[in-house]
Write an enzyme that holds these catalytic residues in place. Structure first.
Site, PDB file in Angstrom:
ATOM      1  N   THR A   1       0.907  -1.252   0.145  1.00  0.00           N
ATOM      2  CA  THR A   1       0.083   0.064   0.023  1.00  0.00           C
ATOM      3  C   THR A   1       0.925   1.187  -0.034  1.00  0.00           C
ATOM      4  O   THR A   1       0.546   2.216  -0.749  1.00  0.00           O
ATOM      5  CB  THR A   1      -1.104   0.189   1.143  1.00  0.00           C
ATOM      6  OG1 THR A   1      -0.310   0.003   2.499  1.00  0.00           O
ATOM      7  CG2 THR A   1      -1.667  -1.144   1.333  1.00  0.00           C
TER       8      THR A   1
ATOM      9  N   MET B   1      10.167  -6.566   5.240  1.00  0.00           N
ATOM     10  CA  MET B   1      10.444  -6.993   6.752  1.00  0.00           C
ATOM     11  C   MET B   1      11.784  -7.697   7.065  1.00  0.00           C
ATOM     12  O   MET B   1      11.974  -8.366   7.942  1.00  0.00           O
ATOM     13  CB  MET B   1       9.122  -7.878   6.982  1.00  0.00           C
ATOM     14  CG  MET B   1       7.958  -6.998   6.914  1.00  0.00           C
ATOM     15  SD  MET B   1       7.949  -5.908   8.049  1.00  0.00           S
ATOM     16  CE  MET B   1       8.137  -6.378   9.799  1.00  0.00           C
ATOM     17  N   ARG B   2      12.663  -7.166   6.364  1.00  0.00           N
ATOM     18  CA  ARG B   2      14.068  -7.540   6.625  1.00  0.00           C
ATOM     19  C   ARG B   2      15.132  -6.858   7.235  1.00  0.00           C
ATOM     20  O   ARG B   2      14.909  -5.582   6.738  1.00  0.00           O
ATOM     21  CB  ARG B   2      14.865  -8.422   5.234  1.00  0.00           C
ATOM     22  CG  ARG B   2      13.877  -9.561   4.695  1.00  0.00           C
ATOM     23  CD  ARG B   2      13.848 -10.568   5.425  1.00  0.00           C
ATOM     24  NE  ARG B   2      15.123 -11.417   5.591  1.00  0.00           N
ATOM     25  CZ  ARG B   2      15.412 -12.397   6.505  1.00  0.00           C
ATOM     26  NH1 ARG B   2      14.298 -13.206   6.959  1.00  0.00           N
ATOM     27  NH2 ARG B   2      16.425 -12.869   6.696  1.00  0.00           N
TER      28      ARG B   2
ATOM     29  N   LEU C   1      18.634  -5.366   7.249  1.00  0.00           N
ATOM     30  CA  LEU C   1      19.628  -5.169   6.112  1.00  0.00           C
ATOM     31  C   LEU C   1      21.054  -5.279   6.916  1.00  0.00           C
ATOM     32  O   LEU C   1      21.029  -4.602   8.152  1.00  0.00           O
ATOM     33  CB  LEU C   1      19.519  -4.181   5.520  1.00  0.00           C
ATOM     34  CG  LEU C   1      18.055  -4.024   4.650  1.00  0.00           C
ATOM     35  CD1 LEU C   1      18.046  -2.587   4.062  1.00  0.00           C
ATOM     36  CD2 LEU C   1      18.405  -4.775   3.367  1.00  0.00           C
TER      37      LEU C   1
ATOM     38  N   ASN D   1      13.104   4.427   5.076  1.00  0.00           N
ATOM     39  CA  ASN D   1      12.241   3.319   5.812  1.00  0.00           C
ATOM     40  C   ASN D   1      11.072   3.899   6.332  1.00  0.00           C
ATOM     41  O   ASN D   1      11.146   5.185   6.897  1.00  0.00           O
ATOM     42  CB  ASN D   1      12.896   2.406   6.580  1.00  0.00           C
ATOM     43  CG  ASN D   1      11.899   1.386   7.373  1.00  0.00           C
ATOM     44  OD1 ASN D   1      11.298   0.661   6.559  1.00  0.00           O
ATOM     45  ND2 ASN D   1      11.839   1.312   8.657  1.00  0.00           N
TER      46      ASN D   1
ATOM     47  N   HIS E   1       8.159   3.895   9.413  1.00  0.00           N
ATOM     48  CA  HIS E   1       7.939   3.117  10.690  1.00  0.00           C
ATOM     49  C   HIS E   1       6.650   3.613  11.243  1.00  0.00           C
ATOM     50  O   HIS E   1       6.573   4.723  11.181  1.00  0.00           O
ATOM     51  CB  HIS E   1       9.194   3.129  11.664  1.00  0.00           C
ATOM     52  CG  HIS E   1       8.738   2.320  12.817  1.00  0.00           C
ATOM     53  ND1 HIS E   1       9.182   1.043  12.999  1.00  0.00           N
ATOM     54  CD2 HIS E   1       8.505   2.674  14.040  1.00  0.00           C
ATOM     55  CE1 HIS E   1       8.845   0.617  13.892  1.00  0.00           C
ATOM     56  NE2 HIS E   1       8.480   1.829  14.858  1.00  0.00           N
TER      57      HIS E   1
ATOM     58  N   GLU F   1      22.538   1.390  10.523  1.00  0.00           N
ATOM     59  CA  GLU F   1      22.493  -0.214  10.751  1.00  0.00           C
ATOM     60  C   GLU F   1      21.713  -0.524  11.950  1.00  0.00           C
ATOM     61  O   GLU F   1      20.780  -1.643  11.833  1.00  0.00           O
ATOM     62  CB  GLU F   1      24.020  -0.583  11.160  1.00  0.00           C
ATOM     63  CG  GLU F   1      24.398  -2.078  11.118  1.00  0.00           C
ATOM     64  CD  GLU F   1      25.735  -2.353  11.127  1.00  0.00           C
ATOM     65  OE1 GLU F   1      26.541  -1.553  11.299  1.00  0.00           O
ATOM     66  OE2 GLU F   1      25.832  -3.528  11.670  1.00  0.00           O
TER      67      GLU F   1
END
Ligand code: 3YE
Length: 205
Positions: free
Chosen positions: A13, A90-91, A93, A107, A109, A142
């Site tokens: 979405t 959903m990973r 990095l 990203n 959130h 990170e």
């Protein structure tokens, strides 16, 4: 225009909002590639409907996180991608990947960071009893959900809210701020400094 890849794991979405906001010549972003780590998800269909090239890179096909990230990096480089949006991807990095793409990955959130980091933001917001939550678009560092903040929007928590009703309300705000943040970064108005903080650059006409 800057070539952008969107990484997804599901319904896409936020991808849809990014696509919608970047069609038309006034956008500094051009969505050139969509990568999903899961096959068959709805987001891939949304990309295909918009005539955007798609790839599935399944993390389960790789022996380590680094090898999966290397495969994504290769795909990005091959397609001359300059910026990356994580839109329900959903990973986590790896440090190597994040450092290479420093200042180039965004990203979204579903909380007002630094509150409620991690995968259960709405559940934790409800448990904490906050009356206002929201969403954040940040540069990826990170440390997960800890990178410099680009855009935020506050969203009220209503009495009787569940994770479902709250996440639906917050999603609407995500769909407003993710395109705005991408525009700010691809236009150069906001960038990540060496010290890890976001910098607002004065527009020179
Ligand atoms: N990676 C780094 N920094 C960040 N990825 C995302 C944001 C972000 C990032 O700021 N370095 C929860 C996913 C967390 C989790 O534990 N995932 C597992 C896999 C679970 C699954 O496949 O369903 C894992 O080992 O990666 C994007 C948001 C990540 C959310």
């Amino acid at each position: 225009r800057k070539l952008v890849a969107v990484l997804i794991s599901g319904s896409g979405t936020n991808l849809e909002a990014l696509i919608r906001s970047s069609v038309g010549p006034s956008s500094s972003a051009y969505i050139a590639l969509v990568i999903s780590n899961k096959d068959g998800v709805e987001g891939l269909k949304k990309a295909q409907d918009a005539k955007i090239p798609t790839m599935v890179i399944d993390h389960k096909q790789f022996r380590s996180r680094e090898e999966f990230d290397d495969a994504i990096d290769k795909a990005l480089c091959k397609n001359h991608i300059e910026f990356v949006c994580l839109a329900g991807f959903m990973r986590i990095l790896s440090g190597k990947f994040v450092n290479k793409w420093q200042g180039k990955i965004l990203n979204v959130h579903p909380s007002l960071l630094p509150s409620f980091k991690g995968a259960n933001a709405h559940k934790e917001a409800l448990a904490a009893g906050v009356r206002v939550t929201g969403c954040t678009v940040h540069f990826v560092a990170e440390e997960v959900d800890a990178g410099a903040i680009i855009c935020q929007e506050a969203v009220p928590v209503e009495f009787g809210d569940t994770v479902e009703t709250l996440s639906e309300r917050v999603k609407k705000a995500e769909h407003r701020i993710f395109p705005r943040a991408l525009q700010l970064v691809t236009s150069g108005e906001v960038s990540l400094q060496e010290d890890g903080r976001a910098c607002w650059n004065v527009k020179k006409w």
